[in-house]
Design a protein around this motif. Structure first.
Motif, PDB file in Angstrom:
ATOM      1  N   LEU A 124       0.862  -1.176   0.000  1.00 35.59           N
ATOM      2  CA  LEU A 124       0.000   0.000   0.000  1.00 35.59           C
ATOM      3  C   LEU A 124       0.902   1.231   0.000  1.00 35.59           C
ATOM      4  N   GLN A 159      -3.624  -8.006   4.285  1.00 33.40           N
ATOM      5  CA  GLN A 159      -4.906  -7.993   3.580  1.00 33.40           C
ATOM      6  C   GLN A 159      -6.022  -8.119   4.615  1.00 33.40           C
ATOM      7  N   ASN A 169      -8.720  -3.746   0.311  1.00 34.30           N
ATOM      8  CA  ASN A 169      -7.516  -2.942   0.379  1.00 34.30           C
ATOM      9  C   ASN A 169      -7.993  -1.536   0.670  1.00 34.30           C
TER      10      ASN A 169
END
Lengths: 194, 213, 577
Positions: free
Chosen positions: C208, C215, C238
């Motif tokens: 990210l 996750q 996400n």
């Protein structure tokens, strides 16, 4: 302009809100009355749609079916049922049990000694009534029957299933009239043959 | 009620006498919070009972909660399958006491037309203490309203002294059935199943032959 | 009526000599090892790009996996190609998977594995779909018996004539555990470890913006107000963006097909009511049409009109309810839904008068309908149709221009029709993406070819278009209803010939489909000439449409995934059967 669509939608709900007063609170009209119900609940009805259950009840159709019942003509010991078993065999979930009566010598008789319906299985499809060749099993309309004891109240035996023919005639007047007519026609045809 | 309370002549028409249980029950009966939870076909009639024509709001129950923590009435509205029953028991265990169960329709009561199916539990009352059964497949919304009224009666007549919610000892949770094996396992039956595993196969075949007879 | 199978067989034989090994009635039998190449050829070269139905049946000497291909090409949209694969190895059955060619094969192959134990080589995720991992056996095999098993076919003699006083034995009293369970011999609960219900949650790390993070998985259901029943979804996230959706089905798996194979042909009709319990009339319709095709049964004209009237009334209320529920998910809690339920009550009053029940109507019969309606009923029906017309307009005013709705719905869940065809999506969802395909037009059944109606389509297939599609279809249904009410013969028989309680159906095998309000409702029937079906399979629109949920939702926000689910309009009774 942004917001017009929203206001248009809200106007619809607002109209429903106002209608529920306009059409409901007319002092000269009787409230909570058969007539009131017929007007409010009809297809043209506007405004308040709610039934004031249990004081008021929805008028159910005469064809409505719920759980099966057995019809007798004069006395409960002589039901129309001949224990032929068509209903038990056509029943899709197989919730009908029938035992045929026998006389002292053990010969089978054309009446049931035992008739059981497990209403925890019954799917109210009405096949038993539809295919009964003797008009003996019919569909009851008694449907507001909550219970707290499943074994006692939801397994129907012969005594609980039997109803007089007048009761059936009251529930399904047009079906009853049609059957009577058919029976009379048959009898007359038989007379003429004889 | 067990004993009649005498009201003095001069106070008649002035005071209103009731028992604590009665007034408590009267308060409770009109503030049931049902769980927003549908299982199968009957859920549609459950929703129809909540919609405009039958309007459960008139019984003080229009605040259907999606969380079991905020609900005290669960209406099992449809076929309870083996895959679903652990979740239903979990939901029931999470509900706030005092809690009530309505078994709506033939399926929830005894398996209904699907009773013979391999994935169907024959009645939610194998696991949960059901208060009211509603017959029918599906019951009409009126039948469900009649069941609500019957439940109100029951709550009204509950004595705070006797009913199990208000005892000192905690109420045990319903053991959650186990899934993931060859079939659904009721934890209360585990000793018997263990016993059966030790048995000679001959006996088991005798049992099955009797079954098919 | 059927496609020219001879020509197709010849073409296939030319391209792949020896691939078509047999002709079984209307079905081509294809050699299992060459199935993928033949399927690829059928899709790419011949334009049969649509695998709508896949299932199997169990015969004493073999398994058969059956496939039904249709085409989206305008010139060959009508009847499709039915073909099958024979699997003689009953101990260890294998068939090549078609998931790489058609994504619609995914769920259906998993169902066949679950029910029959046929392995599909190359399937990416061949897990049980309706039952749970660890379940003993594959229930639709003919030698597998459920705990309450009595005998192969109904009627059971224990009901008549062998019932005994004082009270017949219930199923619980017959079995060992006094419950609907059975364990293999020697099953020891102490040695047993439960197979975890789901193991699709790999502890994945995702990137990210340069940060490594876990996750996140969110579990929705099976008790959730917006899953339309007992559906469970495991949603991978996400941030707030959906990366994967794994639907867990089977919480309402009621063994419709196993019970159906025990039942009489007649006895299945009320069971079909309970498939999609929003539209019982149309399920009846689909089933009786299928059986009548096997029997070659004619239907009197008045009965046909009554069938169409009931069916289209169902379609209107299904679409209104679907819109109502969809707005629930969008946050317009209950108002549109309650309006839709009000209209449903009016239609249900008609159904109650005609059939005897509000919901579980059991109205259609082979060769007719159960009960005639009165003139008064027809008058009332006309009033209801007029009212529905007004109410559709009212829904339109109330919802169509709502800026919040448009902002939430435009561009969300869009999918091209080509992709939808690959996923096997049918019904309003498909048409909203632009493909003009309606079984009432391309393969007419009943008397639909005598009515004048349009098949509306829209362009993008997003949620807003699906909403508009349902509104437009409801209007078309009102049009059909008006014509039907005008033209219905005043008097006439409603049942062809006699109505036996246990009709025999000639031996045969067919797949028959109708345009259900939710999509293509198909029945795959195998008859051995008796009073019970040998194989009975329901190809339900909700089940196959649900397969496209993940592809529609990935990349959208979590809150939108719920709305996309609502816009597909599923009913769990039909998904799990």
């Amino acid at each position: 302009m942004f917001g017009i669509g929203l206001l248009k939608g809200l106007s619809v709900t607002m109209r429903h809100f106002i209608e529920s007063y306009l059409y409901d609170r007319k002092p000269w009209e009787p409230r909570y009355h058969e007539e009131w119900l017929r007007k409010r609940q009809s297809v043209e009805g506007k405004g308040l749609f709610t039934i004031q259950y249990p004081e008021q009840k929805r008028k159910i159709s005469e064809h409505f079916r719920f759980l099966p019942m057995l019809v007798y003509d004069e006395t409960p010991d002589k039901p129309r049922c001949t224990a032929c078993g068509v209903c038990a065999r056509v029943c899709p979930p197989q919730c009908i049990w029938i035992q045929r009566a026998t006389d002292e010598k053990g010969r089978p008789q054309a009446r049931p000694a035992g008739f059981w319906i497990d209403t925890t299985i019954c799917m109210s499809c009405g096949f038993c009534a539809e295919f009964c060749p003797f008009d003996a099993i019919k569909m009851n309309q008694e449907h507001e029957i909550p219970t707290s004891d499943r074994d006692r109240d939801m397994f129907y035996s012969l005594e609980k299933l039997l109803v007089p023919v007048e009761y059936y005639a009251k529930l399904h007047p047009s079906d009853y009239a049609a059957e009577q007519q058919e029976r009379q026609a048959k009898q007359e045809a038989r007379k003429q043959e004889a | 009620m067990t004993q009649e309370i005498q009201v003095p002549e001069e106070l008649k028409g002035q005071v209103f006498i009731t028992t604590l249980s009665q007034i408590y029950g009267w308060g409770r009966r009109y503030s049931l919070w049902p769980m927003f939870f549908g299982v199968a076909c009957c859920a549609f009639e459950f929703m129809a009972a909540s919609a405009a024509r039958f309007d459960v709001g008139r019984f003080g129950m229009d605040l259907a909660r999606a969380s079991p923590r905020q609900a005290d009435l669960i209406v099992i509205s449809g076929t309870v399958t083996k895959k679903m029953v652990p979740k239903i028991v979990m939901l029931y265990n999470q509900m706030a006491e005092p809690k009530y169960v309505i078994s709506m329709g033939a399926c929830a009561t005894g398996g209904g037309p699907f009773k013979e199916g391999y994935n169907v539990v024959s009645g939610v009352d194998q696991f949960l203490p059901v208060d009211i059964y509603v017959p029918g497949c599906p019951p009409t919304p009126e039948a469900l309203l009649a069941a609500y009224i019957a439940l109100h009666e029951k709550i009204q007549n509950e004595s705070i002294k006797k009913v199990r919610w208000y005892r000192r000892e905690p109420i045990p949770e319903v053991p959650v059935p186990l899934l993931g094996g060859p079939d659904l396992i009721d934890p209360r039956q585990i000793p018997a199943i263990r016993q059966a595993a030790l048995e000679r196969p001959v006996e088991a075949t005798a049992e099955t032959s009797e079954t098919s007879a | 009526m059927a496609t020219d199978l001879g020509a197709i067989e010849a073409q296939l034989n030319q391209a792949f000599p020896g691939a078509v090994i047999d002709r079984d009635g209307d079905w081509l039998v294809i050699e299992a090892s060459r199935l993928p190449t033949v399927a690829q050829y059928l899709r790419d070269e011949m334009g049969y790009d649509w695998l709508t139905h896949l299932s199997a049946s169990d015969y004493p000497d073999r398994f058969e996996v059956v496939y039904n291909l249709y085409s989206s090409r305008p010139d060959q949209q009508g009847p499709g190609i039915p073909f099958k694969v024979r699997v003689p190895d009953k101990a260890n059955p294998h068939v090549p998977s078609l998931t790489s060619i058609w994504k619609s094969a995914d769920f259906q192959e998993r169902e066949v594995w679950d029910m029959f134990g046929i392995r599909f080589d190359g399937h990416p995720n061949l897990k049980r779909i309706l039952l749970w991992e660890g379940f003993a056996g594959h229930p639709l095999r003919k030698d597998w018996h459920e705990p309450y098993y009595e005998q192969e076919h109904k009627p059971f003699p224990s009901r008549w004539p062998h019932a005994q006083q004082p009270k017949p034995r219930s199923a619980e009293e017959r079995v060992r555990w006094r419950a609907n369970v059975q364990y293999p011999q020697g099953f020891d609960p102490d040695q047993w470890k439960p197979v975890p219900e789901i193991d699709v949650l790999p502890a994945a790390k995702i990137d990210l913006n340069g940060l490594e993070t876990d996750q996140v998985y969110v579990n929705i259901g099976p008790q959730h107000p917006s899953t339309h029943g007992v559906l469970r979804m495991i949603v991978g996230l996400n941030g707030e963006t959906v990366t994967s959706i794994y639907p867990v089905l089977g919480h309402l798996h009621r063994n419709h097909e196993k019970i159906g194979e025990r039942n009489l042909w007649t006895g299945i009709i009320p069971y079909t009511d309970r498939l999609d319990y929003v539209c019982p009339m149309y399920n009846n319709f689909g089933y009786v049409v299928a059986v009548e095709r096997l029997m070659g049964q004619e239907v009197p004209e008045r009965a046909e009109y009554l069938r169409v009237i009931m069916g289209e009334l169902t379609r209107v209320i299904n679409h209104l309810l679907a819109i109502g529920f969809q707005f629930n998910e969008l946050g317009a809690m209950f108002t549109p839904m309650i309006y839709a339920f009000t209209e449903r009550e009016h239609v249900l009053d008609l159904f109650e008068e005609a059939s005897g029940a509000r919901m579980m109507v059991n109205y259609y019969r082979f060769g007719g309908v159960a009960r005639d309606v009165s003139d008064d009923w027809l008058k009332r029906c006309r009033k209801v149709v007029d009212r529905l017309d007004r109410k559709i307009d009212e829904f339109d005013t109330m919802l169509s221009d709502n800026e919040i709705f448009i902002a939430r719905a435009r561009g969300v869940g869009a999918m091209s029709w080509q992709e939808m065809v690959n996923y096997g999506v049918t019904g309003p969802v498909l048409r909203s993406a632009g493909l003009k395909y309606d079984i009432r037009k391309v393969e007419p059944y009943s008397i639909y070819d005598t009515f004048d109606f349009e098949v509306p389509t829209f362009e993008t297939g997003d949620i807003y278009d699906r909403y508009r599609q349902r509104m437009a279809e409801a209007r078309e249904s009102v049009k059909i209803l008006r014509q039907a009410l005008d033209r219905i013969p005043a008097r006439g028989p409603i049942q062809a010939g006699k109505k036996p309680w246990n009709p025999k159906v000639p031996a045969g095998e067919l797949y028959s489909r109708v345009e259900h309000p939710k999509g293509e409702l198909g029945f795959y029937l195998v008859s051995d000439g008796g009073t019970n079906p040998y194989r009975y399979h329901v190809r339900s629109p909700s089940f196959v449409n649900l397969g496209a949920l993940e592809a529609m939702s990935v990349g959208h926000l979590f809150a939108d995934a719920i709305v996309i689910l609502g816009s597909i309009d599923i009913t769990l009774g039909e998904v799990d059967r």
